[in-house]
Design a protein around this motif. Structure first.
Motif, PDB file in Angstrom:
ATOM      1  N   CYS A  56      62.362  46.538  15.080  1.00  7.79           N
ATOM      2  CA  CYS A  56      61.724  46.431  16.395  1.00  7.79           C
ATOM      3  C   CYS A  56      62.223  45.166  17.093  1.00  7.79           C
ATOM      4  O   CYS A  56      62.587  44.190  16.442  1.00  7.79           O
ATOM      5  CB  CYS A  56      60.211  46.297  16.264  1.00  7.79           C
ATOM      6  N   GLY A  57      62.166  45.180  18.405  1.00  4.03           N
ATOM      7  CA  GLY A  57      62.442  43.986  19.209  1.00  4.03           C
ATOM      8  C   GLY A  57      63.788  43.370  18.904  1.00  4.03           C
ATOM      9  O   GLY A  57      64.809  44.064  18.766  1.00  4.03           O
ATOM     10  N   THR A  58      63.780  42.054  18.770  1.00  5.02           N
ATOM     11  CA  THR A  58      65.024  41.319  18.529  1.00  5.02           C
ATOM     12  C   THR A  58      65.744  41.811  17.276  1.00  5.02           C
ATOM     13  O   THR A  58      66.973  41.909  17.256  1.00  5.02           O
ATOM     14  CB  THR A  58      64.689  39.812  18.450  1.00  5.02           C
ATOM     15  N   ALA A  59      64.984  42.140  16.237  1.00  5.85           N
ATOM     16  CA  ALA A  59      65.619  42.631  15.008  1.00  5.85           C
ATOM     17  C   ALA A  59      66.404  43.911  15.287  1.00  5.85           C
ATOM     18  O   ALA A  59      67.468  44.149  14.694  1.00  5.85           O
ATOM     19  CB  ALA A  59      64.552  42.856  13.940  1.00  5.85           C
ATOM     20  N   SER A 103      63.605  42.872   9.427  1.00  6.37           N
ATOM     21  CA  SER A 103      62.371  42.252   9.891  1.00  6.37           C
ATOM     22  C   SER A 103      62.340  40.788   9.480  1.00  6.37           C
ATOM     23  O   SER A 103      62.506  40.468   8.297  1.00  6.37           O
ATOM     24  CB  SER A 103      61.159  42.985   9.307  1.00  6.37           C
ATOM     25  N   GLN A 104      62.145  39.928  10.432  1.00  7.75           N
ATOM     26  CA  GLN A 104      62.014  38.500  10.131  1.00  7.75           C
ATOM     27  C   GLN A 104      60.785  38.290   9.256  1.00  7.75           C
ATOM     28  O   GLN A 104      60.855  37.700   8.188  1.00  7.75           O
ATOM     29  CB  GLN A 104      61.897  37.711  11.436  1.00  7.75           C
ATOM     30  N   SER A 105      59.637  38.803   9.706  1.00  7.89           N
ATOM     31  CA  SER A 105      58.374  38.542   9.014  1.00  7.89           C
ATOM     32  C   SER A 105      58.239  39.378   7.743  1.00  7.89           C
ATOM     33  O   SER A 105      57.583  38.982   6.794  1.00  7.89           O
ATOM     34  CB  SER A 105      57.204  38.871   9.933  1.00  7.89           C
ATOM     35  N   THR A 108      55.984  43.588   9.869  1.00 14.15           N
ATOM     36  CA  THR A 108      55.832  44.404  11.070  1.00 14.15           C
ATOM     37  C   THR A 108      55.424  45.831  10.679  1.00 14.15           C
ATOM     38  O   THR A 108      56.161  46.519   9.973  1.00 14.15           O
ATOM     39  CB  THR A 108      57.161  44.412  11.863  1.00 14.15           C
ATOM     40  N   VAL A 154      57.198  32.279  18.554  1.00 10.20           N
ATOM     41  CA  VAL A 154      57.105  33.743  18.694  1.00 10.20           C
ATOM     42  C   VAL A 154      58.471  34.336  19.020  1.00 10.20           C
ATOM     43  O   VAL A 154      58.861  35.391  18.505  1.00 10.20           O
ATOM     44  CB  VAL A 154      56.037  34.111  19.758  1.00 10.20           C
ATOM     45  N   ALA A 155      59.220  33.658  19.874  1.00 10.20           N
ATOM     46  CA  ALA A 155      60.551  34.158  20.228  1.00 10.20           C
ATOM     47  C   ALA A 155      61.496  33.938  19.052  1.00 10.20           C
ATOM     48  O   ALA A 155      61.663  32.826  18.567  1.00 10.20           O
ATOM     49  CB  ALA A 155      61.069  33.419  21.451  1.00 10.20           C
ATOM     50  N   SER A 156      62.090  35.012  18.598  1.00 11.69           N
ATOM     51  CA  SER A 156      62.963  34.943  17.432  1.00 11.69           C
ATOM     52  C   SER A 156      64.350  34.462  17.861  1.00 11.69           C
ATOM     53  O   SER A 156      64.940  35.010  18.793  1.00 11.69           O
ATOM     54  CB  SER A 156      63.039  36.336  16.816  1.00 11.69           C
ATOM     55  N   LEU A 241      65.317  40.231  26.760  1.00 12.91           N
ATOM     56  CA  LEU A 241      64.024  40.218  26.056  1.00 12.91           C
ATOM     57  C   LEU A 241      63.489  38.787  25.953  1.00 12.91           C
ATOM     58  O   LEU A 241      62.306  38.527  26.196  1.00 12.91           O
ATOM     59  CB  LEU A 241      64.155  40.844  24.656  1.00 12.91           C
ATOM     60  N   LYS A 242      64.393  37.874  25.575  1.00 12.52           N
ATOM     61  CA  LYS A 242      63.942  36.490  25.388  1.00 12.52           C
ATOM     62  C   LYS A 242      63.381  35.922  26.686  1.00 12.52           C
ATOM     63  O   LYS A 242      62.382  35.220  26.692  1.00 12.52           O
ATOM     64  CB  LYS A 242      65.126  35.663  24.891  1.00 12.52           C
ATOM     65  N   GLU A 245      59.949  37.496  27.477  1.00 13.43           N
ATOM     66  CA  GLU A 245      58.948  37.054  26.522  1.00 13.43           C
ATOM     67  C   GLU A 245      58.377  35.677  26.829  1.00 13.43           C
ATOM     68  O   GLU A 245      57.175  35.495  26.813  1.00 13.43           O
ATOM     69  CB  GLU A 245      59.655  36.952  25.158  1.00 13.43           C
TER      70      GLU A 245
HETATM   71  O1  M6R Z   1      59.128  40.127  12.205  1.00 16.24           O
HETATM   72  P1  M6R Z   1      60.010  41.147  12.814  1.00 16.24           P
HETATM   73  O2  M6R Z   1      61.452  40.745  12.808  1.00 16.24           O
HETATM   74  O3  M6R Z   1      59.822  42.513  12.238  1.00 16.24           O
HETATM   75  O4  M6R Z   1      59.572  41.245  14.341  1.00 16.24           O
HETATM   76  C1  M6R Z   1      60.124  42.204  15.183  1.00 16.24           C
HETATM   77  C2  M6R Z   1      59.787  41.914  16.618  1.00 16.24           C
HETATM   78  O5  M6R Z   1      58.397  41.945  16.816  1.00 16.24           O
HETATM   79  C3  M6R Z   1      60.323  40.555  17.077  1.00 16.24           C
HETATM   80  O6  M6R Z   1      61.710  40.440  16.902  1.00 16.24           O
HETATM   81  C4  M6R Z   1      60.000  40.304  18.555  1.00 16.24           C
HETATM   82  O7  M6R Z   1      60.715  41.193  19.367  1.00 16.24           O
HETATM   83  C5  M6R Z   1      60.309  38.846  18.890  1.00 16.24           C
HETATM   84  N1  M6R Z   1      59.143  38.195  19.406  1.00 16.24           N
HETATM   85  C6  M6R Z   1      61.466  38.699  19.838  1.00 16.24           C
HETATM   86  O8  M6R Z   1      61.752  37.368  20.148  1.00 16.24           O
END
Ligand code: M6R
Length: 369
Positions: A56-59, A103-105, A108, A154-156, A241-242, A245
């Motif tokens: 999702c998102g940046t990933a 996924s960073q976290s 998700t 929050v911004a990746s 996106l950045k 956001e």
């Molecule tokens: O933790 P994740 O990488 O799964 O998160 C995915 C997105 O929610 C995340 O990249 C989101 O788009 C960021 N806030 C973008 O900067």
């Protein structure tokens, strides 16, 4: 701890070089990819005929970026799909499908559900994750950790460059196992990757102050467009996106080739447009096409900000601002081109007096579907 930086985001952007370097560390030796986490899985990688990247998102933009290298190196078809879209259709998957989640976290929910769904459908799963012991990697057959370090804003940012790096390593590993690339080609790719951290540092040293200054001048802008082609396209999406956001400015990214199919109607005098320009050395044809897109929008009054490699003079007559990135092979350019866009979003949000680490309405980790 922000370690003296004004925000976690500023700290994390400054850590982009290390995020790439640490993700590479210990995963190659003498031009050979050696990823300890993937040992013993050769049969899995030999037995696949399709790759689906879910995130999702940046990933997901990291996935879109890596698709080009993955297909070029492995010759396996790669699709990239938003995890929540993948999950709720009836995708054709089975034991020869590899589903790669990013996924960073690692928490998700949309991505987790996609991985579970893929497993239930018999697919093999690899997760690219930045958080040790998180839920998504526990649900996967294999894990390649990104070693970006904890990301708080929050911004990746640093996680994004680390994700592309890990995906490239995975693609090189798969091509090594399957023999789809020569040893020389793999060694060359590793060398290119190893040169990236120093090149990102160069951008931070040479361009950060300049970008922050002109981002400040743009604090009243109401909309910004981003254009890119090939690997520059997902970077355009990431830049947009950045900005949305953290600066709450309307922003959209487009594939440059789409201009004539609609978006060019948005161009009016003064409209800021970022254009990611591919290297003329790497692809003269693609470079020419992007320069002609620039001419088209410039003729309609766009304010053009180009991200172009050092020495590319062809863009100068049509650019209001030129942000330089060091020379790199085509597949590696996105790891550089994204850096000015991260700095820009941060600079603009800061100029507007916003909290860049905690934008409104957003959570760092989206643990609900
Ligand atoms: O933790 P994740 O990488 O799964 O998160 C995915 C997105 O929610 C995340 O990249 C989101 O788009 C960021 N806030 C973008 O900067």
């Amino acid at each position: 701890d922000k370690g003296g930086w004004s925000s976690f985001m500023a700290k994390e952007v400054s850590e982009e070089p290390e995020a790439v370097a640490n993700t590479l560390r210990g995963r190659s030796h003498d031009g050979v990819v050696t990823i300890p986490e993937l040992e013993g899985l050769d049969d899995l990688f030999a037995g696949i005929n399709r790759v689906i990247i879910v995130a999702c998102g940046t990933a997901s933009y990291a996935g879109m970026t890596a698709k080009y290298a993955f297909e070029q190196w492995t010759r396996i078809p790669v699709e990239v799909e938003l995890a929540h879209e993948f999950r709720y259709r009836d995708p054709v998957i089975g034991p020869s499908t590899l589903v790669v989640s990013i996924s960073q976290s690692g928490e998700t929910m949309d991505t987790l559900m996609a991985v579970k769904f893929a497993r239930e459908g018999g697919a093999k799963t690899v997760s690219i994750c930045n958080t040790q012991g998180a839920t998504i990697p526990r649900e996967s057959d294999a894990i390649v950790y990104t070693h970006a370090g904890p990301e708080v804003a929050v911004a990746s940012t640093k996680a994004f460059v680390a994700q592309i790096t890990a995906l490239y390593l995975l693609a090189l590993h798969v091509s090594q196992v399957r023999g789809s690339q020569s040893k020389l080609a793999i060694a060359d790719a590793l060398r290119e990757l190893e040169a990236i951290p120093a090149k990102i540092s160069q951008i931070l040293e040479r361009e950060q102050a300049h970008i922050e200054q002109f981002a400040g001048w743009m604090a009243d802008t109401r909309s910004v467009l981003f254009l890119g082609r090939h690997v520059g396209y997902p970077i355009a999406l990431e830049g947009a996106l950045k900005l949305k956001e953290i600066s709450y400015i309307h922003a959209e990214g487009f594939a440059a080739g789409e201009l004539k199919h609609g978006p060019i109607a948005l161009i009016e005098p003064g409209q800021p447009v970022f254009v990611i320009v591919p290297s003329p050395r790497e692809s003269a044809e693609m470079h020419k096409k992007v320069v002609s897109s620039i001419q088209e929008i410039r003729a309609r009054g766009a304010r053009v900000i180009v991200v172009a490699e050092e020495g590319d003079a062809a863009v100068l007559p049509y650019a209001d601002e030129v942000l330089r990135i060091p020379l790199a092979g085509r597949l590696y350019e996105p790891l550089l081109a994204v850096v000015p866009l991260h700095i820009f979003a941060m600079g603009l949000a800061t100029a507007k007096g916003l909290d860049v680490d905690q934008p409104r309405n957003l959570a760092k980790s989206v643990t609900v579907e």
